[in-house]
Design an enzyme around this catalytic site. Sequence first.
Site, PDB file in Angstrom:
ATOM      1  N   ASP A  37       0.863  -1.177   0.000  1.00 48.46           N
ATOM      2  CA  ASP A  37       0.000   0.000   0.000  1.00 48.46           C
ATOM      3  C   ASP A  37       0.904   1.232   0.000  1.00 48.46           C
ATOM      4  O   ASP A  37       1.187   1.809   1.051  1.00 48.46           O
ATOM      5  CB  ASP A  37      -0.916  -0.040   1.232  1.00 48.46           C
ATOM      6  CG  ASP A  37      -1.929   1.086   1.247  1.00 48.46           C
ATOM      7  OD1 ASP A  37      -1.885   1.954   0.352  1.00 48.46           O
ATOM      8  OD2 ASP A  37      -2.784   1.109   2.161  1.00 48.46           O
ATOM      9  N   HIS A  38       1.339   1.623  -1.196  1.00 52.07           N
ATOM     10  CA  HIS A  38       2.359   2.654  -1.339  1.00 52.07           C
ATOM     11  C   HIS A  38       1.862   3.862  -2.112  1.00 52.07           C
ATOM     12  O   HIS A  38       1.008   3.742  -2.988  1.00 52.07           O
ATOM     13  CB  HIS A  38       3.586   2.087  -2.072  1.00 52.07           C
ATOM     14  CG  HIS A  38       4.580   1.449  -1.160  1.00 52.07           C
ATOM     15  ND1 HIS A  38       5.918   1.745  -1.192  1.00 52.07           N
ATOM     16  CD2 HIS A  38       4.426   0.549  -0.166  1.00 52.07           C
ATOM     17  CE1 HIS A  38       6.556   1.044  -0.270  1.00 52.07           C
ATOM     18  NE2 HIS A  38       5.661   0.303   0.368  1.00 52.07           N
ATOM     19  N   SER A 105       3.230   0.669  11.364  1.00 46.76           N
ATOM     20  CA  SER A 105       3.491   2.068  11.717  1.00 46.76           C
ATOM     21  C   SER A 105       4.015   2.885  10.549  1.00 46.76           C
ATOM     22  O   SER A 105       4.204   4.091  10.676  1.00 46.76           O
ATOM     23  CB  SER A 105       4.469   2.145  12.897  1.00 46.76           C
ATOM     24  OG  SER A 105       5.668   1.466  12.595  1.00 46.76           O
ATOM     25  N   GLY A 106       4.250   2.246   9.391  1.00 43.05           N
ATOM     26  CA  GLY A 106       4.469   2.991   8.166  1.00 43.05           C
ATOM     27  C   GLY A 106       5.904   3.353   7.850  1.00 43.05           C
ATOM     28  O   GLY A 106       6.826   3.114   8.630  1.00 43.05           O
ATOM     29  N   GLU A 107       6.069   3.950   6.665  1.00 46.50           N
ATOM     30  CA  GLU A 107       7.359   4.471   6.219  1.00 46.50           C
ATOM     31  C   GLU A 107       7.191   5.914   5.752  1.00 46.50           C
ATOM     32  O   GLU A 107       6.158   6.276   5.185  1.00 46.50           O
ATOM     33  CB  GLU A 107       7.925   3.650   5.047  1.00 46.50           C
ATOM     34  CG  GLU A 107       8.094   2.175   5.319  1.00 46.50           C
ATOM     35  CD  GLU A 107       6.955   1.364   4.730  1.00 46.50           C
ATOM     36  OE1 GLU A 107       6.151   1.925   3.959  1.00 46.50           O
ATOM     37  OE2 GLU A 107       6.871   0.170   5.046  1.00 46.50           O
ATOM     38  N   ASN A 110       5.882   6.910   2.120  1.00 46.41           N
ATOM     39  CA  ASN A 110       4.466   6.956   1.754  1.00 46.41           C
ATOM     40  C   ASN A 110       3.652   7.942   2.565  1.00 46.41           C
ATOM     41  O   ASN A 110       2.615   8.414   2.109  1.00 46.41           O
ATOM     42  CB  ASN A 110       3.860   5.560   1.923  1.00 46.41           C
ATOM     43  CG  ASN A 110       4.612   4.529   1.124  1.00 46.41           C
ATOM     44  OD1 ASN A 110       4.686   4.629  -0.086  1.00 46.41           O
ATOM     45  ND2 ASN A 110       5.184   3.545   1.807  1.00 46.41           N
ATOM     46  N   GLY A 174      11.016  -6.252  16.999  1.00 49.10           N
ATOM     47  CA  GLY A 174      11.610  -5.879  18.277  1.00 49.10           C
ATOM     48  C   GLY A 174      10.688  -6.151  19.450  1.00 49.10           C
ATOM     49  O   GLY A 174       9.463  -6.222  19.318  1.00 49.10           O
TER      50      GLY A 174
END
Length: 329
Positions: A37-38, A105-107, A110, A174
Amino acid sequence: MTKFGYTLMTEQSGPRELVRYAVAAEEAGFDFEVSSDHYSPWLTEQGHAPYAWTVLGAVAQATERVGLMTYVTCPTIRYHPAVVAQKSATLQILAEGRFTLGLGSGESLNEHVVGEGWPAIQDRQEMLREAVDIIRSLHTGELVDYRGEYFQVDSARVWDLPDEGVEIGLAVAGNRAVEQFAPLGDHLIGVEPDADLISGWNKVEGAKQVGSEARAIGQIPICWGPDKEAAVAKAHEQFRWFGGGWAVNADLPTPAGFAGATQFVRAEDVAGSIPCGPDLDAIVESVSAYWKAGFTDIALVQIGDEDQDRFLAEAAGPLLEKLRAAAPA
């Protein structure tokens, strides 16, 4: 039984092609399909970024059997969580219960495009917690008013709800993320074959247990092709960003930034981490790292748009046979 999926890679293919590949992947025997989803491709060489939710709506109508999933949607900046609640409910109705909402949590790549900045990781994770709470609340069909630290919802209701509900997978990496999100998700999404993610998830109080109630869903890039050198070159051209790791990938804002960050990555570096060429047994060996770590679902990314039709017609069926023969029942 381990399930194997096909990735609808929006960064490397146009919308009509993605729908065609989705149908072919179902016919080839894949168990499920995930969509990125970009808003932008990772690298300009990939060259695409259609709207994933429109594509998935078309795919839901064009397919009959395969599970569908976002891998993954960020419900905090580019999309308000109330909007994600509505569109995921609609997609589940169209998919007749086959859809899972994958969230993360996304990048920056985007999310920065709407001009709201790019928060620090702790803030992004707290935003995701609030977003999941809002989505869950709206999926009850009740009228929702919400006042959080990051989000507000005023007198909202999702009117069209699927009978099956919408299960949520959460991307974690993590110990802190596992502890925060394991009690909130129906399924675990992992970006590397790390057994500690799964064991850690299963130890968290209130978490659905991977292997019984919950799935652990991973993803691995491959570059199948009859010419190994050509496959290595293609993987280097379009997927060298992959080697940066998610700590780096989350924060770079543009394809130009990824090009600069990967300018010294060599073709042999990519070939060392991504199985390339015609050897199906080598692909199986790479994929096996995920089921050995305890993942229940593994989605393959075939690199390169121009190679998809041939991969699905010639290699996917035999590869799936080998994977199912090797994976634990």
